[in-house]
Design a protein around this motif. Structure first.
Motif, PDB file in Angstrom:
ATOM      1  N   LYS A 158       0.826  -1.201   0.000  1.00  0.00           N
ATOM      2  CA  LYS A 158       0.000   0.000   0.000  1.00  0.00           C
ATOM      3  C   LYS A 158       0.866   1.259   0.000  1.00  0.00           C
ATOM      4  O   LYS A 158       0.564   2.241  -0.690  1.00  0.00           O
ATOM      5  CB  LYS A 158      -0.930   0.016   1.217  1.00  0.00           C
ATOM      6  N   VAL A 159       1.927   1.236   0.788  1.00  0.00           N
ATOM      7  CA  VAL A 159       2.807   2.404   0.860  1.00  0.00           C
ATOM      8  C   VAL A 159       3.469   2.653  -0.486  1.00  0.00           C
ATOM      9  O   VAL A 159       3.531   3.796  -0.974  1.00  0.00           O
ATOM     10  CB  VAL A 159       3.863   2.220   1.962  1.00  0.00           C
ATOM     11  N   LYS A 160       3.949   1.595  -1.145  1.00  0.00           N
ATOM     12  CA  LYS A 160       4.586   1.752  -2.450  1.00  0.00           C
ATOM     13  C   LYS A 160       3.600   2.301  -3.476  1.00  0.00           C
ATOM     14  O   LYS A 160       3.921   3.178  -4.275  1.00  0.00           O
ATOM     15  CB  LYS A 160       5.142   0.414  -2.922  1.00  0.00           C
ATOM     16  N   LYS A 161       2.385   1.763  -3.446  1.00  0.00           N
ATOM     17  CA  LYS A 161       1.371   2.218  -4.397  1.00  0.00           C
ATOM     18  C   LYS A 161       1.031   3.689  -4.145  1.00  0.00           C
ATOM     19  O   LYS A 161       0.884   4.476  -5.094  1.00  0.00           O
ATOM     20  CB  LYS A 161       0.128   1.347  -4.266  1.00  0.00           C
ATOM     21  N   ALA A 162       0.905   4.072  -2.878  1.00  0.00           N
ATOM     22  CA  ALA A 162       0.585   5.464  -2.540  1.00  0.00           C
ATOM     23  C   ALA A 162       1.704   6.400  -2.994  1.00  0.00           C
ATOM     24  O   ALA A 162       1.450   7.494  -3.517  1.00  0.00           O
ATOM     25  CB  ALA A 162       0.347   5.602  -1.039  1.00  0.00           C
ATOM     26  N   LYS A 163       2.961   5.969  -2.791  1.00  0.00           N
ATOM     27  CA  LYS A 163       4.094   6.805  -3.198  1.00  0.00           C
ATOM     28  C   LYS A 163       4.128   6.969  -4.717  1.00  0.00           C
ATOM     29  O   LYS A 163       4.452   8.042  -5.227  1.00  0.00           O
ATOM     30  CB  LYS A 163       5.397   6.198  -2.700  1.00  0.00           C
ATOM     31  N   ARG A 164       3.788   5.906  -5.448  1.00  0.00           N
ATOM     32  CA  ARG A 164       3.767   5.991  -6.904  1.00  0.00           C
ATOM     33  C   ARG A 164       2.699   6.982  -7.366  1.00  0.00           C
ATOM     34  O   ARG A 164       2.925   7.795  -8.252  1.00  0.00           O
ATOM     35  CB  ARG A 164       3.505   4.620  -7.530  1.00  0.00           C
ATOM     36  N   LYS A 165       1.528   6.878  -6.762  1.00  0.00           N
ATOM     37  CA  LYS A 165       0.447   7.790  -7.126  1.00  0.00           C
ATOM     38  C   LYS A 165       0.818   9.237  -6.801  1.00  0.00           C
ATOM     39  O   LYS A 165       0.599  10.151  -7.602  1.00  0.00           O
ATOM     40  CB  LYS A 165      -0.838   7.419  -6.382  1.00  0.00           C
ATOM     41  N   THR A 166       1.376   9.446  -5.614  1.00  0.00           N
ATOM     42  CA  THR A 166       1.743  10.804  -5.203  1.00  0.00           C
ATOM     43  C   THR A 166       2.790  11.385  -6.139  1.00  0.00           C
ATOM     44  O   THR A 166       2.687  12.540  -6.570  1.00  0.00           O
ATOM     45  CB  THR A 166       2.274  10.787  -3.763  1.00  0.00           C
ATOM     46  N   ALA A 167       3.816  10.589  -6.463  1.00  0.00           N
ATOM     47  CA  ALA A 167       4.866  11.073  -7.362  1.00  0.00           C
ATOM     48  C   ALA A 167       4.312  11.399  -8.738  1.00  0.00           C
ATOM     49  O   ALA A 167       4.658  12.423  -9.339  1.00  0.00           O
ATOM     50  CB  ALA A 167       5.973  10.018  -7.466  1.00  0.00           C
ATOM     51  N   PHE A 168       3.419  10.547  -9.238  1.00  0.00           N
ATOM     52  CA  PHE A 168       2.871  10.779 -10.568  1.00  0.00           C
ATOM     53  C   PHE A 168       1.989  12.021 -10.599  1.00  0.00           C
ATOM     54  O   PHE A 168       2.089  12.847 -11.508  1.00  0.00           O
ATOM     55  CB  PHE A 168       2.063   9.568 -11.029  1.00  0.00           C
ATOM     56  N   MET A 169       1.124  12.191  -9.604  1.00  0.00           N
ATOM     57  CA  MET A 169       0.211  13.327  -9.604  1.00  0.00           C
ATOM     58  C   MET A 169       0.972  14.640  -9.387  1.00  0.00           C
ATOM     59  O   MET A 169       0.623  15.670  -9.975  1.00  0.00           O
ATOM     60  CB  MET A 169      -0.868  13.147  -8.538  1.00  0.00           C
ATOM     61  N   ASN A 170       2.009  14.621  -8.542  1.00  0.00           N
ATOM     62  CA  ASN A 170       2.824  15.824  -8.373  1.00  0.00           C
ATOM     63  C   ASN A 170       3.548  16.176  -9.673  1.00  0.00           C
ATOM     64  O   ASN A 170       3.705  17.348 -10.008  1.00  0.00           O
ATOM     65  CB  ASN A 170       3.834  15.623  -7.238  1.00  0.00           C
ATOM     66  N   TRP A 171       3.996  15.157 -10.402  1.00  0.00           N
ATOM     67  CA  TRP A 171       4.615  15.417 -11.707  1.00  0.00           C
ATOM     68  C   TRP A 171       3.597  16.005 -12.673  1.00  0.00           C
ATOM     69  O   TRP A 171       3.908  16.921 -13.435  1.00  0.00           O
ATOM     70  CB  TRP A 171       5.198  14.111 -12.265  1.00  0.00           C
ATOM     71  N   GLN A 172       2.378  15.493 -12.635  1.00  0.00           N
ATOM     72  CA  GLN A 172       1.325  16.044 -13.495  1.00  0.00           C
ATOM     73  C   GLN A 172       1.115  17.530 -13.227  1.00  0.00           C
ATOM     74  O   GLN A 172       0.998  18.336 -14.149  1.00  0.00           O
ATOM     75  CB  GLN A 172       0.009  15.304 -13.263  1.00  0.00           C
ATOM     76  N   LEU A 173       1.060  17.916 -11.944  1.00  0.00           N
ATOM     77  CA  LEU A 173       0.705  19.283 -11.584  1.00  0.00           C
ATOM     78  C   LEU A 173       1.879  20.247 -11.692  1.00  0.00           C
ATOM     79  O   LEU A 173       1.675  21.457 -11.856  1.00  0.00           O
ATOM     80  CB  LEU A 173       0.141  19.326 -10.162  1.00  0.00           C
ATOM     81  N   THR A 174       3.116  19.752 -11.560  1.00  0.00           N
ATOM     82  CA  THR A 174       4.270  20.641 -11.598  1.00  0.00           C
ATOM     83  C   THR A 174       4.941  20.699 -12.966  1.00  0.00           C
ATOM     84  O   THR A 174       5.555  21.699 -13.313  1.00  0.00           O
ATOM     85  CB  THR A 174       5.315  20.211 -10.552  1.00  0.00           C
ATOM     86  N   VAL A 175       4.847  19.623 -13.751  1.00  0.00           N
ATOM     87  CA  VAL A 175       5.554  19.556 -15.028  1.00  0.00           C
ATOM     88  C   VAL A 175       4.590  19.444 -16.201  1.00  0.00           C
ATOM     89  O   VAL A 175       4.587  20.267 -17.113  1.00  0.00           O
ATOM     90  CB  VAL A 175       6.552  18.372 -15.046  1.00  0.00           C
ATOM     91  N   GLN A 176       3.742  18.423 -16.171  1.00  0.00           N
ATOM     92  CA  GLN A 176       2.876  18.163 -17.318  1.00  0.00           C
ATOM     93  C   GLN A 176       1.851  19.272 -17.513  1.00  0.00           C
ATOM     94  O   GLN A 176       1.660  19.773 -18.614  1.00  0.00           O
ATOM     95  CB  GLN A 176       2.181  16.817 -17.157  1.00  0.00           C
ATOM     96  N   SER A 177       1.160  19.666 -16.436  1.00  0.00           N
ATOM     97  CA  SER A 177       0.184  20.766 -16.510  1.00  0.00           C
ATOM     98  C   SER A 177       0.900  22.046 -16.092  1.00  0.00           C
ATOM     99  O   SER A 177       0.771  22.516 -14.955  1.00  0.00           O
ATOM    100  CB  SER A 177      -1.018  20.481 -15.607  1.00  0.00           C
ATOM    101  N   SER A 178       1.640  22.616 -17.024  1.00  0.00           N
ATOM    102  CA  SER A 178       2.500  23.754 -16.698  1.00  0.00           C
ATOM    103  C   SER A 178       1.713  24.995 -16.303  1.00  0.00           C
ATOM    104  O   SER A 178       2.244  25.893 -15.648  1.00  0.00           O
ATOM    105  CB  SER A 178       3.405  24.076 -17.894  1.00  0.00           C
ATOM    106  N   GLU A 179       0.440  25.079 -16.695  1.00  0.00           N
ATOM    107  CA  GLU A 179      -0.344  26.270 -16.394  1.00  0.00           C
ATOM    108  C   GLU A 179      -0.956  26.252 -14.995  1.00  0.00           C
ATOM    109  O   GLU A 179      -1.494  27.262 -14.539  1.00  0.00           O
ATOM    110  CB  GLU A 179      -1.470  26.434 -17.423  1.00  0.00           C
ATOM    111  N   PHE A 180      -0.872  25.112 -14.285  1.00  0.00           N
ATOM    112  CA  PHE A 180      -1.610  24.971 -13.031  1.00  0.00           C
ATOM    113  C   PHE A 180      -1.192  26.012 -12.000  1.00  0.00           C
ATOM    114  O   PHE A 180      -2.029  26.712 -11.429  1.00  0.00           O
ATOM    115  CB  PHE A 180      -1.420  23.560 -12.469  1.00  0.00           C
ATOM    116  N   ARG A 181       0.109  26.149 -11.738  1.00  0.00           N
ATOM    117  CA  ARG A 181       0.551  27.085 -10.708  1.00  0.00           C
ATOM    118  C   ARG A 181       0.232  28.526 -11.102  1.00  0.00           C
ATOM    119  O   ARG A 181      -0.197  29.324 -10.263  1.00  0.00           O
ATOM    120  CB  ARG A 181       2.043  26.927 -10.447  1.00  0.00           C
TER     121      ARG A 181
END
Length: 452
Positions: A158-181
């Motif tokens: 569960k911890v590994k899965k949660a870390k994967r999700k967190t890392a992916f979603m943070n990448w989405q919001l900081t890199v992939q969706s560049s307009e978010f911030r």
């Protein structure tokens, strides 16, 4: 399921550095290799999910009779007009808040004589900048806004899965969706002045990622009877689309292809938008070079396909009064058919109704009083240091110096029998800046900061 960015590339060296993300160790059953060299990483237990049908996601306006669409458009245009009229005072309060910041050089009040100061107390501007800077630090830390939470007893998987999700979603919001911030920061500066602002979250199909858009409160119309934003039976997002944006939506199939004709006039912007344009130093032209047109995107509960009222999204072109699209606004697999929410409300101070309150409601009077006191002090200092005099009528002194420069020593000739210049001219007896008014200004500033 999320398709990895590296799909279709021969090796990792071909990947742009800005689009690489470490998803950690994935279980074998969570990773599915694809023929083009990529992989699909399963982030959720969606084995039981059924595929969505294209018919359910279709634009219903494509198959409806034109007469029904015209009736529907007219009905909602009338409702939107009433919603806009119901919140007219609200728009004026937002406009006044923007003007009282003084950033547009048109803050109300002040003396009218030549040389009178137009300075504005920075109370509202300081509060907005301070709020936005504090809020963005909490909402968007350097590593990204997403944190993992595991209900129940956490184990290794569960911890590994949660870390994967967190890392992916943070990448989405900081890199992939560049307009978010950028959209979030713009929103936060306006929350204190408007009382609330909105962030629209949609899915950008062309790039397979979420898309974010700041929506100002003056571009969101709610009915008078609404008591809460999320439960309002009608929410209208006012959009201003260029000719290029509109054609893109038609080409993608989002809107039906109807003959609308060009728009010659600029859209009818809200009072708050016009006040903001002055702050930014923008002046609209009368040519509408970009072909801007107003489109109402209505999120409503309506009877479209039968006698049952269900949630729909209806897009109406304001200049022509034609319906561009009608989409079902619930999940196909949801038996309850609950309305999908595409907007996130950012309220400043929630109040009784659907519209929260902001700084213009709370300290608008104090801000106006502080600006008035500051202007009175500066005007008093300016007047008391001016070279204003009274001259005795009939005391004509020809060829004399009328205005004396600073540090200049000048001679004048007195009239016959006059040996004292003060007998023919007298400085105006203006008062010096009042110390009581200065103390009042300090009290007003302290009182406003206490509220903020």
């Amino acid at each position: 399921s999320v398709r990895c960015i590296g799909a279709g590339m021969e090796d990792d060296d071909d990947l742009p550095e800005t689009e690489m993300v470490d998803l950690g160790e994935a279980d074998d059953e969570d990773v599915i290799d694809t023929p083009d060299g990529g992989a699909i990483v399963r982030l959720d237990d969606d084995d039981d999910m059924e595929p969505r049908s294209d018919d359910f996601l279709a634009n219903l306006a494509e198959t409806m009779p034109e007469s029904e669409l015209q009736t529907l458009a007219q009905t909602y245009l009338d409702l939107i007009g009433k919603d806009k009229e119901a919140r007219k005072k609200r728009d004026e309060q937002y406009e006044e808040g923007l003007r009282r910041t003084g950033l547009g050089d048109d803050a109300p009040g002040g003396a009218l004589f030549q040389g009178a100061t137009k300075v504005v107390h920075p109370m509202l501007t300081e509060a907005c900048v301070d709020f936005a800077s504090r809020a963005i630090k909490e909402l968007f830390p350097p590593n990204g806004p997403v944190k993992d939470y595991i209900p129940g007893e956490p184990d290794g998987d569960k911890v590994k899965k949660a870390k994967r999700k967190t890392a992916f979603m943070n990448w989405q919001l900081t890199v992939q969706s560049s307009e978010f911030r950028a959209e979030l920061e713009q929103l936060l500066t306006q929350v204190p002045l408007g009382g609330a602002q909105y962030l629209k979250v949609t899915w950008l199909e062309a790039r397979n990622r979420p898309e974010f858009l700041f929506v100002a409160i003056d571009d969101m119309h709610l009915p008078f009877a609404a008591t809460n934003f999320y439960t309002a039976q009608r929410k209208t997002h006012v959009q201003y689309l260029t000719a290029v944006d509109y054609q893109r939506r038609v080409k993608s199939g989002m809107y039906r292809d109807v003959d609308l004709g060009p728009v010659s006039m600029e859209p009818d912007y809200s009072a708050a938008e016009k006040a903001n344009n002055k702050i930014e130093g923008r002046t609209e032209t009368s040519y509408n070079e970009d072909g801007l047109r107003t489109v109402f995107e209505v999120y409503t509960i309506a009877e479209i396909e039968g006698d049952e009222a269900l949630p729909y999204i209806i897009s109406i072109d304001k200049p022509s009064g034609k319906v561009l699209s009608i989409y079902r606004n619930w999940d196909e697999l949801d038996e309850a058919q609950e309305e999908l929410q595409w907007f996130v409300e950012f309220p400043f101070v929630p109040w009784r109704g659907a519209y929260p309150i902001g700084l213009p409601h709370m300290v608008g009077g104090l801000a106006a009083a502080a600006t008035g006191a500051l202007r009175a002090l500066l005007d008093s200092a300016h007047i008391s240091n001016s070279q204003t005099m009274l001259k005795l009528k009939g005391a004509k002194i020809s060829g004399q110096t009328q205005q004396i420069e600073v540090t200049q020593v000048a001679e004048i000739e007195g009239a016959p029998g006059v040996d004292d210049i003060r007998k023919i001219a007298m400085p105006m007896p203006f008062n010096q800046p009042s110390p009581v008014l200065f103390e009042l200004l300090g009290w007003l500033d302290k009182a406003a900061k206490g509220v903020v």
